[in-house]
Design a protein around this motif. Structure first.
Motif, PDB file in Angstrom:
ATOM      1  N   ASP A  32       0.846  -1.187   0.000  1.00  0.00           N
ATOM      2  CA  ASP A  32       0.000   0.000   0.000  1.00  0.00           C
ATOM      3  C   ASP A  32       0.892   1.252   0.000  1.00  0.00           C
ATOM      4  O   ASP A  32       1.736   1.422   0.879  1.00  0.00           O
ATOM      5  CB  ASP A  32      -0.894  -0.017   1.250  1.00  0.00           C
ATOM      6  N   HIS A  33       0.678   2.113  -0.970  1.00  0.00           N
ATOM      7  CA  HIS A  33       1.572   3.278  -1.129  1.00  0.00           C
ATOM      8  C   HIS A  33       1.582   4.160   0.120  1.00  0.00           C
ATOM      9  O   HIS A  33       2.593   4.795   0.435  1.00  0.00           O
ATOM     10  CB  HIS A  33       1.168   4.091  -2.360  1.00  0.00           C
ATOM     11  N   LYS A  34       0.479   4.217   0.850  1.00  0.00           N
ATOM     12  CA  LYS A  34       0.421   5.087   2.040  1.00  0.00           C
ATOM     13  C   LYS A  34       1.331   4.550   3.147  1.00  0.00           C
ATOM     14  O   LYS A  34       2.020   5.311   3.832  1.00  0.00           O
ATOM     15  CB  LYS A  34      -1.031   5.190   2.534  1.00  0.00           C
ATOM     16  N   SER A 130       2.828  -0.465  -9.790  1.00  0.00           N
ATOM     17  CA  SER A 130       3.265  -1.765  -9.274  1.00  0.00           C
ATOM     18  C   SER A 130       3.514  -1.650  -7.779  1.00  0.00           C
ATOM     19  O   SER A 130       4.512  -1.078  -7.355  1.00  0.00           O
ATOM     20  CB  SER A 130       4.542  -2.236  -9.982  1.00  0.00           C
ATOM     21  N   GLY A 131       2.589  -2.178  -6.998  1.00  0.00           N
ATOM     22  CA  GLY A 131       2.750  -2.170  -5.543  1.00  0.00           C
ATOM     23  C   GLY A 131       3.943  -2.993  -5.106  1.00  0.00           C
ATOM     24  O   GLY A 131       4.668  -2.620  -4.180  1.00  0.00           O
ATOM     25  N   PHE A 132       4.175  -4.109  -5.792  1.00  0.00           N
ATOM     26  CA  PHE A 132       5.297  -4.990  -5.423  1.00  0.00           C
ATOM     27  C   PHE A 132       6.632  -4.277  -5.653  1.00  0.00           C
ATOM     28  O   PHE A 132       7.511  -4.275  -4.794  1.00  0.00           O
ATOM     29  CB  PHE A 132       5.242  -6.292  -6.234  1.00  0.00           C
ATOM     30  N   LEU A 133       6.770  -3.643  -6.819  1.00  0.00           N
ATOM     31  CA  LEU A 133       8.012  -2.920  -7.129  1.00  0.00           C
ATOM     32  C   LEU A 133       8.232  -1.789  -6.124  1.00  0.00           C
ATOM     33  O   LEU A 133       9.360  -1.510  -5.713  1.00  0.00           O
ATOM     34  CB  LEU A 133       7.931  -2.347  -8.547  1.00  0.00           C
ATOM     35  N   ASN A 134       7.132  -1.165  -5.717  1.00  0.00           N
ATOM     36  CA  ASN A 134       7.199  -0.093  -4.726  1.00  0.00           C
ATOM     37  C   ASN A 134       7.739  -0.615  -3.396  1.00  0.00           C
ATOM     38  O   ASN A 134       8.593   0.006  -2.767  1.00  0.00           O
ATOM     39  CB  ASN A 134       5.787   0.479  -4.530  1.00  0.00           C
ATOM     40  N   MET A 135       7.227  -1.762  -2.982  1.00  0.00           N
ATOM     41  CA  MET A 135       7.689  -2.377  -1.735  1.00  0.00           C
ATOM     42  C   MET A 135       9.181  -2.728  -1.836  1.00  0.00           C
ATOM     43  O   MET A 135       9.962  -2.458  -0.919  1.00  0.00           O
ATOM     44  CB  MET A 135       6.888  -3.643  -1.438  1.00  0.00           C
ATOM     45  N   VAL A 136       9.590  -3.316  -2.963  1.00  0.00           N
ATOM     46  CA  VAL A 136      10.996  -3.700  -3.155  1.00  0.00           C
ATOM     47  C   VAL A 136      11.890  -2.460  -3.113  1.00  0.00           C
ATOM     48  O   VAL A 136      12.973  -2.470  -2.518  1.00  0.00           O
ATOM     49  CB  VAL A 136      11.187  -4.466  -4.487  1.00  0.00           C
ATOM     50  N   MET A 199      13.976   2.035  -9.266  1.00  0.00           N
ATOM     51  CA  MET A 199      12.685   1.315  -9.203  1.00  0.00           C
ATOM     52  C   MET A 199      11.556   2.275  -8.835  1.00  0.00           C
ATOM     53  O   MET A 199      10.487   2.267  -9.451  1.00  0.00           O
ATOM     54  CB  MET A 199      12.759   0.198  -8.160  1.00  0.00           C
ATOM     55  N   GLY A 200      11.809   3.101  -7.814  1.00  0.00           N
ATOM     56  CA  GLY A 200      10.786   4.057  -7.398  1.00  0.00           C
ATOM     57  C   GLY A 200      10.452   5.032  -8.512  1.00  0.00           C
ATOM     58  O   GLY A 200       9.277   5.272  -8.820  1.00  0.00           O
ATOM     59  N   SER A 201      11.490   5.584  -9.162  1.00  0.00           N
ATOM     60  CA  SER A 201      11.268   6.598 -10.197  1.00  0.00           C
ATOM     61  C   SER A 201      10.467   6.048 -11.368  1.00  0.00           C
ATOM     62  O   SER A 201       9.542   6.704 -11.870  1.00  0.00           O
ATOM     63  CB  SER A 201      12.616   7.136 -10.704  1.00  0.00           C
ATOM     64  N   LEU A 202      10.808   4.842 -11.832  1.00  0.00           N
ATOM     65  CA  LEU A 202      10.060   4.237 -12.945  1.00  0.00           C
ATOM     66  C   LEU A 202       8.595   4.035 -12.571  1.00  0.00           C
ATOM     67  O   LEU A 202       7.687   4.279 -13.372  1.00  0.00           O
ATOM     68  CB  LEU A 202      10.707   2.899 -13.343  1.00  0.00           C
ATOM     69  N   ASN A 203       8.364   3.630 -11.323  1.00  0.00           N
ATOM     70  CA  ASN A 203       7.000   3.433 -10.834  1.00  0.00           C
ATOM     71  C   ASN A 203       6.222   4.749 -10.837  1.00  0.00           C
ATOM     72  O   ASN A 203       5.056   4.797 -11.254  1.00  0.00           O
ATOM     73  CB  ASN A 203       7.072   2.878  -9.403  1.00  0.00           C
ATOM     74  N   TYR A 204       6.861   5.834 -10.380  1.00  0.00           N
ATOM     75  CA  TYR A 204       6.175   7.127 -10.331  1.00  0.00           C
ATOM     76  C   TYR A 204       5.813   7.594 -11.734  1.00  0.00           C
ATOM     77  O   TYR A 204       4.702   8.091 -11.975  1.00  0.00           O
ATOM     78  CB  TYR A 204       7.060   8.200  -9.662  1.00  0.00           C
ATOM     79  N   ILE A 205       6.761   7.441 -12.686  1.00  0.00           N
ATOM     80  CA  ILE A 205       6.525   7.904 -14.063  1.00  0.00           C
ATOM     81  C   ILE A 205       5.341   7.155 -14.687  1.00  0.00           C
ATOM     82  O   ILE A 205       4.418   7.762 -15.241  1.00  0.00           O
ATOM     83  CB  ILE A 205       7.798   7.717 -14.914  1.00  0.00           C
ATOM     84  N   VAL A 206       5.364   5.835 -14.570  1.00  0.00           N
ATOM     85  CA  VAL A 206       4.299   5.020 -15.177  1.00  0.00           C
ATOM     86  C   VAL A 206       2.950   5.329 -14.534  1.00  0.00           C
ATOM     87  O   VAL A 206       1.919   5.424 -15.217  1.00  0.00           O
ATOM     88  CB  VAL A 206       4.642   3.513 -15.039  1.00  0.00           C
ATOM     89  N   THR A 207       2.942   5.522 -13.215  1.00  0.00           N
ATOM     90  CA  THR A 207       1.680   5.799 -12.514  1.00  0.00           C
ATOM     91  C   THR A 207       1.073   7.114 -12.989  1.00  0.00           C
ATOM     92  O   THR A 207      -0.122   7.187 -13.294  1.00  0.00           O
ATOM     93  CB  THR A 207       1.922   5.854 -10.986  1.00  0.00           C
ATOM     94  N   VAL A 208       1.891   8.165 -13.099  1.00  0.00           N
ATOM     95  CA  VAL A 208       1.365   9.470 -13.515  1.00  0.00           C
ATOM     96  C   VAL A 208       0.865   9.418 -14.961  1.00  0.00           C
ATOM     97  O   VAL A 208      -0.179   9.988 -15.296  1.00  0.00           O
ATOM     98  CB  VAL A 208       2.446  10.571 -13.364  1.00  0.00           C
TER      99      VAL A 208
END
Length: 607
Positions: A32-34, A130-136, A199-208
């Motif tokens: 969970d991102h929060k 990707s919640g999993f990538l975020n956790m990693v 990993m975090g940056s790629l996740n943020y870009i794709v999400t936006v």
């Protein structure tokens, strides 16, 4: 976002509710991102305490170089026998302090916390792509933090080549005590940290790009999201360069290569290294190192823009100019790295090119500063703690930025290069400004993080006023010490009678530093106490327009228990009057949340 993607998100959310969450799945390996946002914040604050404690130790050494302090022996052990600090550990403290504050607090603690918290909530998404990538990415950050802290306890001491780890000190394990295992752990820690950031940056870009709710066009995004989005892009472009430099440094240290070494003598012995260049490392390091300044400051700029508009009860001034300046800063920040290397023997013509691009970056920075000031102008200002820290941010960004014009000029920089003038400049414009942005964000979004609980306002005021006076008390006099020629990273200046007159100023700066560090304990108490016992405020405590305040106060994985709200307007409809100019569009309410459709008596603002 397509309807199909929405349906998939709804199905995924319903499916998620069938599983009973355990303590481990909810608080440790959460997707969970929060929760991940809180993990980043708490880890960043812990690392920040270590970094600040180190700065107090070496400031005491600078202020009172001939004194013996028991506290040295308590914290430094064999490196401070009899309460006298060993010269080599002084440089190690400076090195690890800089590393922790730049990477672990201001990069991960600021960007990791608020990108995770706000991107899904403000664009109307159930979670990250990707919640999993975020956790990693969080756990890699945690592991890199542990490795960095472990390096403090190795036999020969932690890395001590300055936070920029220039060769040959960092490339030769036998150079000085801090070039041994401590340096190896530093490099390993940073390699893991970079993997986490990517990993975090790629996740943020794709999400936006992919998960914006219906109606949330790019021109309706809050400036916070623009800032996080562009920051992530800079990270993806520049962080791999430092990773390659770190790997080449590891190869020089352990596998006999000569990327950064040439014609080296140690104790009369000629080493076999030939053909390398330490200046190559400087290029690779600063190709990340300068964009890194903006990876740190851009998220703070986004948070401050949002908080100022909310607490001035006015639309942000010049929304499109603000977005354009974020993009301009991102581009220019990647082509100015050479201004850190004016005295490395650089071709003067090349130096003039870097001077030009460096001075050019003042333009978008000035646009942002003028727009913040204009947003405040004639606003109905609410001076809560978040607003005060935002105004403090603008103050330090301008005062710190003005000295950057001197350092960005190749002819002027030579006079103050590697003096305390440089330390004063980057601490104000990057360190203190970014910390103010972090504090402003914590005070503003604390209710969103901790289910409606509010931080204590009076303790917040104490925290702000002591911090703002203390920070200027430390770094304003430092400019003058630097202009007098005092070099940085010297553990004592008593051998130079020329600097005797500056000793008292060092004492003043250190006293201010100790007071400023002490008041951060007030913030920590306020933070921890309010997490559990803070007063519960209303669902939208700041009467803000953005989507995060429409989400459920109680945290659920998926953010909204019902359908995701649709967006019908831009992010800053504050104090908007109806067509007749007789009352607000919604009578008696000076803000209109983004999910409220256009009323009969209003026109959409063309920002």
């Amino acid at each position: 976002m397509s309807a199909h993607a929405h349906d998939h998100a709804e199905d995924h959310d319903d499916h998620g509710h069938h599983h009973k969450e355990t303590f481990i799945t909810k608080y440790i390996f959460s997707t969970d991102h929060k929760m991940i946002s809180k993990q980043y914040l708490i880890t960043g604050l812990f690392m920040g305490m270590i970094g600040i404690a180190m700065s107090i130790l070496f400031r005491m050494q600078l202020a009172w170089p001939d004194h013996q302090f028991t506290i040295y022996e308590i914290f430094l052990g064999k490196w401070a026998e009899g309460g006298v600090m060993d010269p080599s550990v002084y440089l190690a403290l400076v090195t690890i302090h800089g590393t922790i504050m730049v990477f672990f607090v201001l990069t991960a603690g600021l960007s990791g916390t608020f990108s995770n918290l706000l991107i899904p909530l403000q664009i109307g998404a159930r979670d990250m792509a990707s919640g999993f990538l975020n956790m990693v990415s969080y756990w890699l950050f945690f592991i890199s933090s542990v490795v960095m802290v472990m390096s403090l306890f190795v036999e020969a001491g932690p890395a001590s080549a300055g936070w920029t780890i220039y060769p040959p000190l960092s490339a030769l394990p036998q150079a000085i005590p801090g070039s041994g295992t401590g340096m190896t752990l530093w490099l390993v820690s940073l390699a893991i940290f970079i993997a986490s950031s990517l990993m975090g940056s790629l996740n943020y870009i794709v999400t936006v790009i992919n998960l914006r709710t219906k109606g949330m066009s790019m021109t309706r995004l809050p400036l916070t999201i623009w800032a996080f989005f562009v920051t992530a892009i800079i990270g993806v472009v520049s962080f791999p360069v430092l990773l390659s430099a770190s790997l080449m440094l590891i190869m020089d240290r352990s596998f006999g290569t000569s990327f950064f070494l040439s014609d080296i003598y140690i104790a009369g012995e000629v080493l076999h290294n030939q053909g390398g260049s330490p200046v190559l490392f400087e290029h690779l390091f600063w190709f990340l190192g300068h964009p890194e300044v903006y990876i740190v400051i851009l998220p703070a700029m986004g948070l401050v823009s949002e908080i100022m508009a909310t607490n001035a009860r006015k639309p942000i001034f010049g929304y499109r100019a603000m977005v354009a300046s974020i993009l301009a800063i991102a581009f220019l920040s990647t082509i100015v790295w050479g201004h850190h290397m004016f005295i490395s023997g650089m071709n003067p013509f090349l130096g003039s090119v870097f001077t030009f691009t460096t001075l050019l970056i003042a333009i978008p920075s000035a646009v942002k500063s003028f727009n913040w000031i204009t947003t405040l102008w004639k606003g109905n200002l609410q001076f809560n703690t978040a607003m005060l820290f935002s105004i403090g941010f603008v103050s330090t960004f301008i005062t710190g930025g003005l000295t950057g014009i001197i350092l960005g000029d190749s002819a002027l920089d030579i006079n103050v290069h590697d003096t305390y003038f440089v330390v004063a400049h980057f601490h104000l414009v990057m360190g203190i400004s970014a910390l103010y942005g972090l504090f402003a964000g914590v005070y503003h979004w604390f209710p969103k993080m901790f289910e409606g609980r509010m931080l204590n306002k009076k303790l917040g005021y104490i925290h702000f006023w002591v911090t703002v006076v203390g920070a200027y008390g430390v770094f304003f006099p430092m400019h003058f010490v630097g202009m007098a020629g005092l070099p940085r990273r010297y553990y004592t200046n008593t051998n130079f009678p020329y600097f005797d007159d500056l000793a008292d100023i060092n004492v003043v700066m250190t006293v201010f530093a100790i007071i400023t560090a002490a008041v951060q304990l007030v913030f920590l108490y306020n933070f921890i106490h309010s997490m559990f016992h803070g007063k519960v405020g209303p669902k939208n405590p700041w009467k803000s327009t953005t989507l995060e305040w429409t989400a459920d106060v109680k945290h659920i994985h998926g953010n909204w228990s019902g359908a995701i709200p649709e967006v019908h307007r831009w992010s800053y409809d504050y104090s908007k009057m109806n067509k007749d100019e007789t009352d607000y569009v919604i009578a008696g309410q000076d803000y209109i949340p983004q999910h409220i459709p256009l009323q009969d008596n209003e026109e959409e603002m063309h920002h």
